[in-house]
Design a protein around this motif. Sequence first.
Motif, PDB file in Angstrom:
ATOM      1  N   ALA A 257      -8.164-111.743  25.950  1.00 37.25           N
ATOM      2  CA  ALA A 257      -6.976-112.394  25.382  1.00 37.25           C
ATOM      3  C   ALA A 257      -7.295-113.024  24.034  1.00 37.25           C
ATOM      4  CB  ALA A 257      -6.456-113.449  26.355  1.00 37.25           C
ATOM      5  N   ARG A 258      -8.458-113.671  23.916  1.00 32.48           N
ATOM      6  CA  ARG A 258      -8.835-114.293  22.640  1.00 32.48           C
ATOM      7  C   ARG A 258      -9.035-113.240  21.557  1.00 32.48           C
ATOM      8  NH1 ARG A 258     -12.481-117.188  25.761  1.00 32.48           N
ATOM      9  NH2 ARG A 258     -14.218-116.073  24.807  1.00 32.48           N
ATOM     10  N   MET A 259      -9.664-112.150  21.927  1.00 29.41           N
ATOM     11  CA  MET A 259      -9.997-111.145  20.932  1.00 29.41           C
ATOM     12  C   MET A 259      -8.763-110.395  20.430  1.00 29.41           C
ATOM     13  SD  MET A 259     -13.519-109.578  22.464  1.00 29.41           S
ATOM     14  CE  MET A 259     -14.063-108.856  20.936  1.00 29.41           C
ATOM     15  N   MET A 260      -7.776-110.184  21.306  1.00 31.24           N
ATOM     16  CA  MET A 260      -6.640-109.337  20.954  1.00 31.24           C
ATOM     17  C   MET A 260      -5.396-110.137  20.577  1.00 31.24           C
ATOM     18  SD  MET A 260      -7.134-106.365  23.818  1.00 31.24           S
ATOM     19  CE  MET A 260      -5.768-105.409  23.150  1.00 31.24           C
ATOM     20  N   ALA A 261      -5.528-111.452  20.531  1.00 25.16           N
ATOM     21  CA  ALA A 261      -4.369-112.279  20.201  1.00 25.16           C
ATOM     22  C   ALA A 261      -3.843-111.939  18.813  1.00 25.16           C
ATOM     23  CB  ALA A 261      -4.756-113.759  20.265  1.00 25.16           C
ATOM     24  N   GLY A 262      -2.545-111.738  18.726  1.00 24.82           N
ATOM     25  CA  GLY A 262      -1.909-111.489  17.440  1.00 24.82           C
ATOM     26  C   GLY A 262      -1.887-110.047  16.985  1.00 24.82           C
ATOM     27  N   LEU A 263      -2.421-109.119  17.789  1.00 24.81           N
ATOM     28  CA  LEU A 263      -2.405-107.716  17.392  1.00 24.81           C
ATOM     29  C   LEU A 263      -1.028-107.104  17.630  1.00 24.81           C
ATOM     30  CD1 LEU A 263      -5.790-106.293  18.771  1.00 24.81           C
ATOM     31  CD2 LEU A 263      -5.252-107.020  16.439  1.00 24.81           C
ATOM     32  N   GLY A 264      -0.659-106.167  16.763  1.00 26.42           N
ATOM     33  CA  GLY A 264       0.586-105.441  16.942  1.00 26.42           C
ATOM     34  C   GLY A 264       0.438-104.325  17.966  1.00 26.42           C
ATOM     35  N   ILE A 265       1.561-103.718  18.331  1.00 23.57           N
ATOM     36  CA  ILE A 265       1.555-102.665  19.344  1.00 23.57           C
ATOM     37  C   ILE A 265       0.709-101.482  18.905  1.00 23.57           C
ATOM     38  CG2 ILE A 265       2.982-101.006  20.595  1.00 23.57           C
ATOM     39  CD1 ILE A 265       3.264-103.827  21.590  1.00 23.57           C
ATOM     40  N   ASP A 266       0.889-101.018  17.674  1.00 28.18           N
ATOM     41  CA  ASP A 266       0.141 -99.861  17.192  1.00 28.18           C
ATOM     42  C   ASP A 266      -1.359-100.149  17.152  1.00 28.18           C
ATOM     43  OD1 ASP A 266       2.501 -98.500  16.921  1.00 28.18           O
ATOM     44  OD2 ASP A 266       2.713 -98.903  14.762  1.00 28.18           O
ATOM     45  N   GLU A 267      -1.717-101.363  16.752  1.00 31.64           N
ATOM     46  CA  GLU A 267      -3.136-101.724  16.697  1.00 31.64           C
ATOM     47  C   GLU A 267      -3.733-101.781  18.097  1.00 31.64           C
ATOM     48  OE1 GLU A 267      -2.539-105.363  14.740  1.00 31.64           O
ATOM     49  OE2 GLU A 267      -2.001-104.439  12.833  1.00 31.64           O
ATOM     50  N   ARG A 268      -2.957-102.297  19.056  1.00 29.95           N
ATOM     51  CA  ARG A 268      -3.428-102.324  20.441  1.00 29.95           C
ATOM     52  C   ARG A 268      -3.607-100.909  20.989  1.00 29.95           C
ATOM     53  NH1 ARG A 268      -2.777-106.976  23.800  1.00 29.95           N
ATOM     54  NH2 ARG A 268      -2.316-108.830  22.571  1.00 29.95           N
ATOM     55  N   HIS A 269      -2.687-100.012  20.631  1.00 27.68           N
ATOM     56  CA  HIS A 269      -2.797 -98.634  21.090  1.00 27.68           C
ATOM     57  C   HIS A 269      -4.063 -97.971  20.559  1.00 27.68           C
ATOM     58  CE1 HIS A 269       1.609 -97.673  22.414  1.00 27.68           C
ATOM     59  NE2 HIS A 269       1.013 -98.570  23.163  1.00 27.68           N
ATOM     60  N   LEU A 270      -4.349 -98.177  19.284  1.00 30.66           N
ATOM     61  CA  LEU A 270      -5.555 -97.591  18.711  1.00 30.66           C
ATOM     62  C   LEU A 270      -6.803 -98.175  19.360  1.00 30.66           C
ATOM     63  CD1 LEU A 270      -7.064 -95.830  16.725  1.00 30.66           C
ATOM     64  CD2 LEU A 270      -6.741 -97.597  14.966  1.00 30.66           C
ATOM     65  N   LEU A 271      -6.816 -99.478  19.552  1.00 30.98           N
ATOM     66  CA  LEU A 271      -7.963-100.125  20.176  1.00 30.98           C
ATOM     67  C   LEU A 271      -8.162 -99.615  21.601  1.00 30.98           C
ATOM     68  CD1 LEU A 271     -10.029-102.281  19.305  1.00 30.98           C
ATOM     69  CD2 LEU A 271      -8.626-103.975  20.458  1.00 30.98           C
ATOM     70  N   ALA A 273      -7.159 -96.737  22.767  1.00 30.39           N
ATOM     71  CA  ALA A 273      -7.582 -95.336  22.687  1.00 30.39           C
ATOM     72  C   ALA A 273      -9.080 -95.236  22.425  1.00 30.39           C
ATOM     73  CB  ALA A 273      -6.799 -94.612  21.592  1.00 30.39           C
ATOM     74  N   LEU A 274      -9.601 -96.093  21.540  1.00 33.89           N
ATOM     75  CA  LEU A 274     -11.035 -96.101  21.267  1.00 33.89           C
ATOM     76  C   LEU A 274     -11.821 -96.546  22.496  1.00 33.89           C
ATOM     77  CD1 LEU A 274     -11.078 -97.632  17.662  1.00 33.89           C
ATOM     78  CD2 LEU A 274     -11.575 -95.268  18.299  1.00 33.89           C
ATOM     79  N   ALA A 275     -11.252 -97.445  23.272  1.00 35.40           N
ATOM     80  CA  ALA A 275     -11.919 -97.892  24.494  1.00 35.40           C
ATOM     81  C   ALA A 275     -11.980 -96.760  25.515  1.00 35.40           C
ATOM     82  CB  ALA A 275     -11.191 -99.100  25.078  1.00 35.40           C
ATOM     83  N   LEU A 276     -10.923 -95.987  25.621  1.00 37.95           N
ATOM     84  CA  LEU A 276     -10.866 -94.905  26.606  1.00 37.95           C
ATOM     85  C   LEU A 276     -11.642 -93.677  26.157  1.00 37.95           C
ATOM     86  CD1 LEU A 276      -7.093 -95.147  27.590  1.00 37.95           C
ATOM     87  CD2 LEU A 276      -9.033 -95.654  29.078  1.00 37.95           C
ATOM     88  N   GLY A 277     -11.507 -93.306  24.893  1.00 35.46           N
ATOM     89  CA  GLY A 277     -12.112 -92.068  24.421  1.00 35.46           C
ATOM     90  C   GLY A 277     -13.409 -92.223  23.675  1.00 35.46           C
ATOM     91  N   GLY A 278     -13.762 -93.438  23.321  1.00 39.14           N
ATOM     92  CA  GLY A 278     -15.022 -93.657  22.639  1.00 39.14           C
ATOM     93  C   GLY A 278     -14.925 -93.522  21.135  1.00 39.14           C
ATOM     94  N   SER A 279     -16.069 -93.536  20.493  1.00 40.19           N
ATOM     95  CA  SER A 279     -16.150 -93.524  19.033  1.00 40.19           C
ATOM     96  C   SER A 279     -15.569 -92.239  18.454  1.00 40.19           C
ATOM     97  CB  SER A 279     -17.609 -93.668  18.593  1.00 40.19           C
ATOM     98  OG  SER A 279     -18.165 -94.860  19.107  1.00 40.19           O
TER      99      SER A 279
END
Length: 895
Positions: A257-271, A273-279
């Motif tokens: 919650a602290r790390m992702m506070a204030g992120l937009g929807i598109d930014e959360r989606h990209l983040l 996606a990187l978590a699920l699919g990797g670098s």
Amino acid sequence: MVVSNLNVEWLGDNPAQVLGSNRVPEERSAATQLQAILADESSGGALLIGRAGSGRRVVFDEAVTGLVSTPPLVHLNGSAYAAAMRHGVLTFLLSQLDDGQLATRHELVHGLANLLCGDGGRAIVTLGSPELIDAESATILAQLAAMRKIWLVPVSERLADLPEDILALYRAGRLSRVTVHCMDVTETRTFLESELGGSISMFATAVLWHLTQSNRDVLRGLVRELVADGKLVLESGCWVMAPGSLRVGPTLTSFGARMMAGLGIDERHLLSALALGGSVTAEELRQSGLSNDLGPLRARGLVSVGEAPAGIVSITAPLLGHLLRNTADDDLREELGATLNRLYPAPRSARLLTEVRAMRDLGNLEALVALVDEFAAEGGFSPDAWRADANRQAAIVKVVVETLCIMGSPEQASRRLSQATAGLAAALRLNPEEARLVRAAQLMRVKSARIAVVEGRPAAVRTLFEEPGQRHPGQPQNPERGASIQGVPAQAADGTVWASEALYFKALAVQAEAWSMTSRHPESLDIVRRLLVDIGGLQVTGVLDQIMSATECAEIECTLLRVQLLSGEWRAAADTATRLAAGHYPDIRSIAYGEFVLGLLRGFAGEADAALGALLPTLKQLAITGESAELSAVEAASAYCLADHDRGPEAIDLLLQNPSSTDRELPLNFFSWSAEVFASLAVSRLDTPKAATSRLVALADRARRGERTVLEMNSLAMAMRLGRTDVAARLQTVCESSPVPRTRGFLLLAQGTVEADPVMMADGLEQLASHGQTVYADEDGNVLVAALGHRDRRRVFAAVAQARRRGANESESAGTTARNAEPRPAWLDQLTKREAQVAQRVISGMTNTAIARMSGVSVRTVEGHLYQVYSKLQVRNRQELTALDRASRRAVEVK
């Protein structure tokens, strides 16, 4: 005086910036530095810079506690609310002033000065989250510090977060900088043992260090939850990491919650996606059309972007990746599907690779193998899958092959490798020039060669550097099964170009290990020296991260460590193992591996206490995660050290679990040899030396049959140590006919024993001790030492003591050595990274053709870089360039 009791949020508002080298300079006196600043009346204060959870609050508290008299303390903290209103962060302080004192800026500043400089003298004002305060508050605080009315202590992660006026105060020299560094892996272990009240395995330490990036606050909460969940378990007084996934508890949820506070929807989606699919590479991100969302994530420190040309984009905090993979609900997964399809050529392979790497890091090995088997059964390694994303397919195979080797099942690793790469062979037949397929095929050949080494078939590895159909003079018509992949062309045969420098280095390392298992020790050690020099040069020139990752570097160095062990270079091996265990590379497996090897070498050095401190936690960890490849060596070494401590029953229990390596027909390598030697030494203590020496002579016979010359010499010398001096003539013959370097110690020992010359024996023992092989010169139960005169014995003991002191000093300074960069000659700063790389290789003696082959470029390109080097440095040839380098390095050393 009553002052504000507002607490500084020591985690700051940007806790994501936790990725990095975790390197700690030699000095650890941040509290002392801050204390001196706060005791100086001429000082305006200090910037306390450090990552979240690095211990900034501890440093501040220690500094204040050490002051002769404690001044008033005022803790202020920025916030979104405070940043949005005028004088927001000063609201509480201003409420204590009369209205008349607020009329003008001048009156306001003097009113605050009087408030903060009452009878107690100047106050210390700490400022947390300084990036979240309004400009006027920052100006007033900077003015008070400049007037020496307060000591201002902004607490931040980086200078860029500071308001302009406070940053200007720092640049003017009115605020000093005190940096609080993150804990390294050794300090993290000490911290965890303090929290847990007991010892913890190095693997568990490395896992937690990696996940949290040594954030103390996150560590505390995560450890409590892991203990409650049974992921961190107590085994015979030692905490170890059990198999299984991470449960999402309050600590993880709060952290995310602290790390992702204030992120937009598109930014959360990209983040997500990187978590699920990797670098991904920067090019893949650009082609997906998602690169616009990268900027905010990078600015927040949530993702990192590596150096060109690949420019790998990845999540900085591994713990955040675990959280996002475990918490994405079904609705979000559907929305992410489109993002994953845009970002990855084969989303299913990308997600599997991310998952198996996470499982490997957590020690969830059996589940990892089962998951890959399921993927293979569903057609995951079909030719179409290889053509879609060969890089990630190869990485998946690499992970499962290495995992099975760790679990002691190289034959299963070989079978799965063959099955998985059948589709690669078919894809290559259709697209023989496809670069990604060629690169994958070369990596699979290296992995196949590594399996051959694990299985004790070093002769099979020669196909890494020759065409499989080529037959050398003297090679039998039906040679040992080759290490090349059936049906895959030999793209990296002798004289051809490897697809990347990283692959070339890996292949060389495996070749060196194979040669070290035969009589070709000089060639194997030459490869070790070449690789270490070249990797060091790439580090100095700043291009190493463009060529290979830290994990790949760690993998290569672990291979080189095995070469040093097999070649009898135990002192050099101890240096390498110490560097790995200290976290030189932020790689979980290499850290634990370095600790394991150090435990064995300390056992051979007769340092039973230090050896048990490394071996017993390793033993508990290997047993619970199902890693059997080195388990027998750890059991036997622990048994010997326990017997040395008169803990016979415990030693016997371990020996009963550890039958002879000959009985189990294990491939003969350094670790299986160590298991048999330690078991023999333990038997000598618990039973009779005769039974032990019989096992050692049988071990020497086996080493001779397998052409393991160094192991044969060591086995014979160990038998002599326990009383079988009749094998001295055989040892002398082996030494005289062996091309192995540094055999002189064994030769002098054997010859002195045959000729009954104690002075010559002492010379041999002294030389062995200088190479780190103090086990032969140790007094306890040593027939060889007992045969020496008093003067010679003193000389040998002095050599042993010197070797142990050297080892202790190197161990203490390992963190500093591993963390500090090599001296950088000044002339490198005048060149581009690629020019510097070419110059370093020219200085090392490589030809333009060799440089071109290693770099994967044309000779003309190398000549062009070299022309630029000569022009910029004003030298005319290779000799002048080398002379310039020597002179520059001497100047650096003098400084």
